[in-house]
Design a protein around this motif. Structure first.
Motif, PDB file in Angstrom:
ATOM      1  N   UNK A 161       0.855  -1.190   0.000  1.00 38.59           N
ATOM      2  CA  UNK A 161       0.000   0.000   0.000  1.00 38.59           C
ATOM      3  C   UNK A 161       0.888   1.237   0.000  1.00 38.59           C
ATOM      4  N   UNK A 162       0.601   2.162  -0.908  1.00 39.75           N
ATOM      5  CA  UNK A 162       1.398   3.380  -1.063  1.00 39.75           C
ATOM      6  C   UNK A 162       0.504   4.589  -0.828  1.00 39.75           C
ATOM      7  N   UNK A 163       0.923   5.486   0.048  1.00 40.74           N
ATOM      8  CA  UNK A 163       0.213   6.738   0.296  1.00 40.74           C
ATOM      9  C   UNK A 163       1.050   7.887  -0.252  1.00 40.74           C
ATOM     10  N   UNK A 164       0.454   8.705  -1.103  1.00 43.21           N
ATOM     11  CA  UNK A 164       1.142   9.863  -1.684  1.00 43.21           C
ATOM     12  C   UNK A 164       0.563  11.139  -1.090  1.00 43.21           C
ATOM     13  N   UNK A 165       1.450  11.986  -0.544  1.00 45.99           N
ATOM     14  CA  UNK A 165       1.072  13.324  -0.079  1.00 45.99           C
ATOM     15  C   UNK A 165       1.541  14.286  -1.165  1.00 45.99           C
ATOM     16  N   UNK A 166       0.636  14.634  -2.059  1.00 42.56           N
ATOM     17  CA  UNK A 166       1.010  15.327  -3.288  1.00 42.56           C
ATOM     18  C   UNK A 166       0.813  16.829  -3.181  1.00 42.56           C
ATOM     19  N   UNK A 167       1.621  17.562  -3.940  1.00 37.74           N
ATOM     20  CA  UNK A 167       1.471  19.012  -4.104  1.00 37.74           C
ATOM     21  C   UNK A 167       1.467  19.274  -5.604  1.00 37.74           C
ATOM     22  N   UNK A 168       0.413  19.895  -6.104  1.00 38.63           N
ATOM     23  CA  UNK A 168       0.321  20.107  -7.534  1.00 38.63           C
ATOM     24  C   UNK A 168       0.337  18.816  -8.315  1.00 38.63           C
ATOM     25  N   UNK A 169      -0.270  17.758  -7.754  1.00 39.71           N
ATOM     26  CA  UNK A 169      -0.335  16.421  -8.379  1.00 39.71           C
ATOM     27  C   UNK A 169       1.051  15.834  -8.615  1.00 39.71           C
ATOM     28  N   UNK A 170       2.013  16.181  -7.760  1.00 35.41           N
ATOM     29  CA  UNK A 170       3.372  15.672  -7.910  1.00 35.41           C
ATOM     30  C   UNK A 170       3.929  15.190  -6.577  1.00 35.41           C
ATOM     31  N   UNK A 171       4.874  14.238  -6.668  1.00 38.70           N
ATOM     32  CA  UNK A 171       5.713  13.860  -5.536  1.00 38.70           C
ATOM     33  C   UNK A 171       7.149  13.789  -6.041  1.00 38.70           C
ATOM     34  N   UNK A 172       8.112  13.913  -5.131  1.00 38.56           N
ATOM     35  CA  UNK A 172       9.520  13.899  -5.548  1.00 38.56           C
ATOM     36  C   UNK A 172      10.404  13.031  -4.661  1.00 38.56           C
ATOM     37  N   UNK A 173       9.872  12.509  -3.556  1.00 45.09           N
ATOM     38  CA  UNK A 173      10.651  11.670  -2.649  1.00 45.09           C
ATOM     39  C   UNK A 173       9.815  10.452  -2.263  1.00 45.09           C
TER      40      UNK A 173
END
Length: 221
Positions: A161-173
């Protein structure tokens, strides 16, 4: 009371409560930002912002909101004969402008934080997740574009299970975890999660800072 009415109230109640909490947080953030009150940091803590990817968009919206206020004031004054309409529209315009500035303020004063004990992942004042280094298997820099504009997105890849905390529909780390963890999210706690993804303006700096932590886990690109 019918079952349908009870169900509707059960659904609407939490939504209204979250909306009220978000509204109050926006005004608190605006006040703190205006007073130049920053996030208190402990010795060894290093903040990492995430506003860069949406800063131009927020700037445009704030500028447009500021321009719209006098324009709508003139239009309503000369078109609508009911005088209170002018003050209603003016009040809504000022509220909208201050709300947008409050959103900008919240993202500014609540950065991610890399410290000796672990990684603190934040998004405005609504998300605040702390991950100890002992639970981190690896950190990797990887830019991803997500299909949705939602701030919190969940993917299920088999039993992972992966949770993404996105900003502007992006992640970088990408933060790979040694064991499944649960997180406190706006819509309730998550199921056990194997990986957390976040966006930082300076992912290279975040990874370098994490490498220097004495209790950090294995950190790689």
């Amino acid at each position: 009371m019918s079952d349908t009415t009870a169900t509707t109230r059960a659904r609407v109640g939490p939504l209204l409560r979250r909306a009220a909490e978000a509204e109050a947080a926006t005004w608190r953030n605006l006040y703190a930002w205006a007073r130049r009150r920053t996030l208190p940091l402990r010795p060894g803590d290093e903040p990492f912002g995430y506003l860069g990817v949406v800063k131009p968009i927020l700037g445009i919206f704030i500028g447009l909101s500021a321009v719209e206020i006098p324009i709508f004031d003139v239009v309503v004054t000369h078109v609508v004969p009911w005088r209170p309409a002018r003050w209603i529209v003016l009040g809504l315009g000022v509220w909208g402008l201050l709300w947008m500035i409050g959103l900008y303020a919240g993202m500014t004063i609540h950065p991610h934080v890399v410290g000796d004990g672990g990684l603190r992942v934040r998004l405005n004042s609504g998300i605040d997740i702390f991950i100890p280094w002992t639970d981190v298997e690896a950190l990797r820099k990887r830019y991803r574009s997500l299909p949705s504009s939602r701030s919190v997105q969940v993917e299920q890849d088999g039993d992972r299970r992966v949770v993404s905390i996105a900003v502007g529909s992006q992640t970088s780390v990408d933060v790979l975890l040694r064991r499944p963890l649960t997180f406190d999210l706006p819509r309730g706690g998550s199921a056990p999660t194997n990986e957390l993804r976040l966006y930082a303006d300076d992912p290279d700096g975040l990874l370098r800072s994490a490498r220097g932590t004495p209790t950090g886990g294995t950190v790689s690109r």
